[in-house]
Design an enzyme around this catalytic site. Structure first.
Site, PDB file in Angstrom:
ATOM      1  CG  ASP A 115      -2.229   0.780   0.854  1.00  0.00           C
ATOM      2  OD1 ASP A 115      -2.409   1.542  -0.063  1.00  0.00           O
ATOM      3  OD2 ASP A 115      -3.137   0.493   1.474  1.00  0.00           O
TER       4      ASP A 115
HETATM    5  C1  NOJ Z   1      -3.912   3.915  -0.144  1.00  0.00           C
HETATM    6  C2  NOJ Z   1      -5.149   3.010   0.053  1.00  0.00           C
HETATM    7  O1  NOJ Z   1      -5.153   2.393   1.358  1.00  0.00           O
HETATM    8  C3  NOJ Z   1      -5.438   1.908  -1.026  1.00  0.00           C
HETATM    9  O2  NOJ Z   1      -6.517   1.248  -0.794  1.00  0.00           O
HETATM   10  C4  NOJ Z   1      -5.366   2.314  -2.112  1.00  0.00           C
HETATM   11  O3  NOJ Z   1      -5.400   1.536  -3.190  1.00  0.00           O
HETATM   12  C5  NOJ Z   1      -3.776   3.096  -2.285  1.00  0.00           C
HETATM   13  N1  NOJ Z   1      -3.886   4.136  -1.311  1.00  0.00           N
HETATM   14  C6  NOJ Z   1      -3.827   3.776  -3.874  1.00  0.00           C
HETATM   15  O4  NOJ Z   1      -4.499   4.737  -4.113  1.00  0.00           O
END
Ligand code: NOJ
Length: 719
Positions: free
Chosen positions: A261
């Site tokens: 993430d």
């Molecule tokens: C953070 C988020 O937790 C995740 O769900 C997402 O896919 C990513 N950012 C990318 O945008």
């Protein structure tokens, strides 16, 4: 097909590591100039030419030139993967995750996710960070709005169907994408509902409740997986070998790509499990995290870690091969733009077919929580008052809107105007819906309008910006003076119905008694206002059910219908106090609305439930037949839900667990039979010996939901 092994053989170590780095389009600047994070990291143009993927480019006019330039610049001419969060639609938005789950209609979600893939593919997106199947038991957590709700079985079905719809038969097709399931694992178990908080769950709870939906997505063939931000029982998922090596690879046989993430690898330092970025890179990579999103741990340290012998180059090769295989399966070596086409997108976005599907989805997901007969309103009303902060609000589509826009969205007012072109529409804001709002001066005007109208729609709820990432709350009652508005307006005109918008279950206890009808819309997508009009005037009969329990008091959270009994369950009616049992002094145990609950304008009578046998062998099955009749005066749909209870086992078992469902449509007076098959694998659980097995004994089957079961019967598993 590309010979990816031959390609790998010609790549330098630096080039291989490049494939494991993901940067934003801003890093790619205007092609010659380095900006954004890459500039901060000190990347050179040559290093940028080696990166494997890009997050955040959402328009063909960006992805096409970026891809073209990248392929030219990279010595090996390897195309970029463009990834983005296409969560509940791309430009045409359908309702948010918990709403779609509550449709109990996987075929509908399939159609919607296919539409999202079709639209996103025109922008040149190759991977969507969806579905999100984190189990959501605590509505204080803002990210419940992205989930498929609180039930492992429903989330498994709805997660898997999204994977299949996004990916289709062949991800190289121009209307499909690769899907990324997230956030592995148990991100929704954040302590106290506070985003990113640690998750402490036993292995039993993890395996029985949290893991099945990710597993269902893996079984459905998902191509990418994202570990979660949180630590799980003390070890951050990003560096968790138990999760990513033992469970994901060894037990489930996953051999797809993993992507961290956002910034999560560098965050291992803040979590205190890595001394510096180098150790963070080492821990994340060796745990099984292949691509790093948006921080420079891999960029700075992977090459060094290989050269010094801490990580074998063969491990890097394996990760790179998986990424190259994904690119190859997407067809990017021969067809690097994957059908990206600005004009094709523009022709498709918000087209009548897509809007019609979004409207159907909003209609199928609305949940009628209360109705004493005030709904549906007659279309003969001459004067209708639309009151409340959501009466004219276009931000009712839900966050994670990709390219969706407020101005594309049909507000309640617009929907009602279209539905009743001849009626007089009165509108009043009434009061604000932010927790900082205290001004009640608009309530008097709202009351005056309500008095003049034949019918009132009171459009209230929580702003859409209150749910999503980082949006946890401690007080999940209606924000601002809205409860006061409800009391005043419902007293002024009894012909009032509430239309409620929120991305999470709210505590509606203080408006429940004064409301005659509550129609919960969640965040309803682009066509939300049209759906409200269809539903309140009876052109569509509500059929959504709750995919998450609505607490009676925030102090009950976390809360889920599939709880286990204590040794001291309550034995008196819920509203009465009983000492020395598991309960509260100041509140009953029952939530305000349970998972599975949702009314209709018609009535369904469950006429019978029969089991073809009361004994099941391990390779046998029990066939359950449920007969349901529409005993009301309108056609309607009913989600028939079958629950199971393992009566006695070596470890505590939930008092009820959803095991099967089917949504059926019935004309007035019509009855239908629904048949479910129960087999031994559905009876398995994590037993006292830590094995995932079934145990012989009695199992009870119940049809209905939570504490509203129409029939129950038992069978025995014979071993
Ligand atoms: C953070 C988020 O937790 C995740 O769900 C997402 O896919 C990513 N950012 C990318 O945008």
């Amino acid at each position: 097909m590309k010979d990816i092994h031959a390609l790998l053989a010609q790549m330098t170590l630096e080039e291989k590591v490049g494939q494991l780095i993901q940067i934003s389009p801003s890093s790619l600047g205007v092609f010659a100039e380095i900006t954004g994070p890459a500039q901060e990291w000190g990347m050179t143009l040559e290093e940028i030419s080696r990166v494997g993927s890009c997050l955040g480019a959402t328009q063909a006019k960006h992805t096409i030139p970026l891809q073209r330039k990248h392929i030219e610049d990279d010595r090996n001419h390897i195309p970029l993967l463009f990834m983005y969060d296409v969560i509940h639609g791309f430009r045409t938005l359908y309702p948010i995750g918990p709403a779609m789950a509550g449709s109990f209609d996987p075929a509908l979600l399939y159609e919607c996710a296919e539409m999202a893939a079709r639209e996103a593919a025109t922008a040149g997106i190759h991977v969507t960070f969806s579905p999100m199947v984190d189990l959501a038991r605590d509505p204080r957590w803002g990210r419940v709005m992205e989930t498929c709700g609180e039930d492992p079985y429903l989330a498994s079905v709805m997660g898997a169907v999204q994977v299949k719809a996004f990916q289709g038969e062949d991800i190289s097709a121009h209307d499909h994408l690769a899907s990324c399931v997230k956030h592995f694992a148990a991100y929704g178990g954040a302590e106290a509902g506070r985003d990113y908080n640690p998750v402490e769950v036993s292995e039993r709870t993890l395996r029985q409740f949290y893991l099945p939906a990710y597993k269902a997505c893996v079984d459905a063939g998902v191509r990418v997986l994202m570990p979660s931000f949180n630590d799980l029982n003390g070890v951050p998922s990003t560096a968790n070998t138990f999760l990513m090596k033992q469970i994901l690879e060894q037990e489930w046989g996953y051999c797809g790509v993993t992507v961290s993430d956002w910034g999560a690898i560098a965050e291992l330092c803040k979590q205190g499990v890595a001394e510096d970025l180098k150790e963070a890179a080492y821990k994340a990579f060796t745990a099984g995290c292949q691509i790093e999103m948006m921080t420079p741990a891999y960029y700075r340290h992977l090459v060094e870690l290989v050269r010094e012998g801490s990580i074998p180059e063969s491990a890097i090769d394996e990760a790179v091969l998986r990424i190259l295989k994904l690119k190859d399966d997407l067809g990017l070596f021969e067809d690097p733009f994957h059908g990206a086409d600005e004009a094709k997108g523009e022709a498709m976005f918000l087209c009548p077919e897509h809007r019609a599907l979004a409207r159907r989805a909003a209609n199928e997901t609305a949940v009628l929580l209360k109705n004493d007969g005030v709904l549906p309103f007659s279309k003969d009303v001459k004067k209708i008052a639309l009151i409340g902060p959501f009466a004219e609000e276009q931000k009712i589509f839900g966050t994670w809107n990709a390219r969706g826009k407020a101005e594309d969205t049909v507000s309640v007012r617009e929907g009602i105007e279209r539905k009743l072109p001849g009626a007089e529409i009165l509108c009043a804001y009434g009061c604000g819906n932010h927790y900082t709002d205290t001004d009640t001066s608009g309530i008097a005007e709202a009351v005056e309008l309500a008095k003049q109208a034949d019918a009132v729609l009171l459009c209230i709820g929580e702003p859409q910006s209150y749910t999503g990432e980082g949006k946890s709350r401690t007080d999940i009652t209606l924000p601002g003076p809205q409860a006061e508005l409800v009391k005043a307006v419902t007293a002024a005109n009894p012909n009032t119905a509430i239309v409620h918008f929120s991305g999470r279950p709210l505590v509606l206890t203080n408006i429940y008694d004064s409301s005659r009808a509550i129609l919960h819309m969640w965040m309803a997508g682009t066509e939300g206002g049209n759906a409200v009009a269809d539903l309140v005037f009876g052109d569509v009969n509500p059929s959504g059910k709750l995919s998450m329990t609505f607490p009676r008091a925030v102090g009950q959270c976390p809360l889920n219908y599939n709880y286990t009994n204590t040794g001291r369950p309550k034995t008196v009616p819920d509203e009465e106090f009983q000492n020395y049992v598991s309960s509260y002094l100041d509140c009953g145990n029952r939530p305000l609305f349970y998972f599975g609950e949702g009314l209709s304008y018609t009535t369904f009578t469950y006429e019978s439930m029969t089991l073809d046998t009361h004994e099941m062998t391990e390779d046998g099955c029990v066939t359950v037949t449920v007969r349901v009749k529409n005993t009301g005066e309108r056609a309607g749909k009913e989600a028939v839900q079958l629950y199971l209870r393992d009566m006695v086992a070596s470890a505590v078992r939930p008092v009820q667990e959803l095991v099967a469902f089917e949504k059926i449509e019935l004309a007035p007076g019509e009855s239908k039979e629904v048949t479910f098959r129960i087999t031994e694998p559905q009876l398995r659980f994590w037993n006292a010996q830590n094995q995932f097995v079934s145990e012989a004994g009695e199992f009870r089957l119940m049809v209905g939901y939570a504490d509203h079961f129409h029939f129950a019967d038992s069978f025995r598993l014979i071993k």
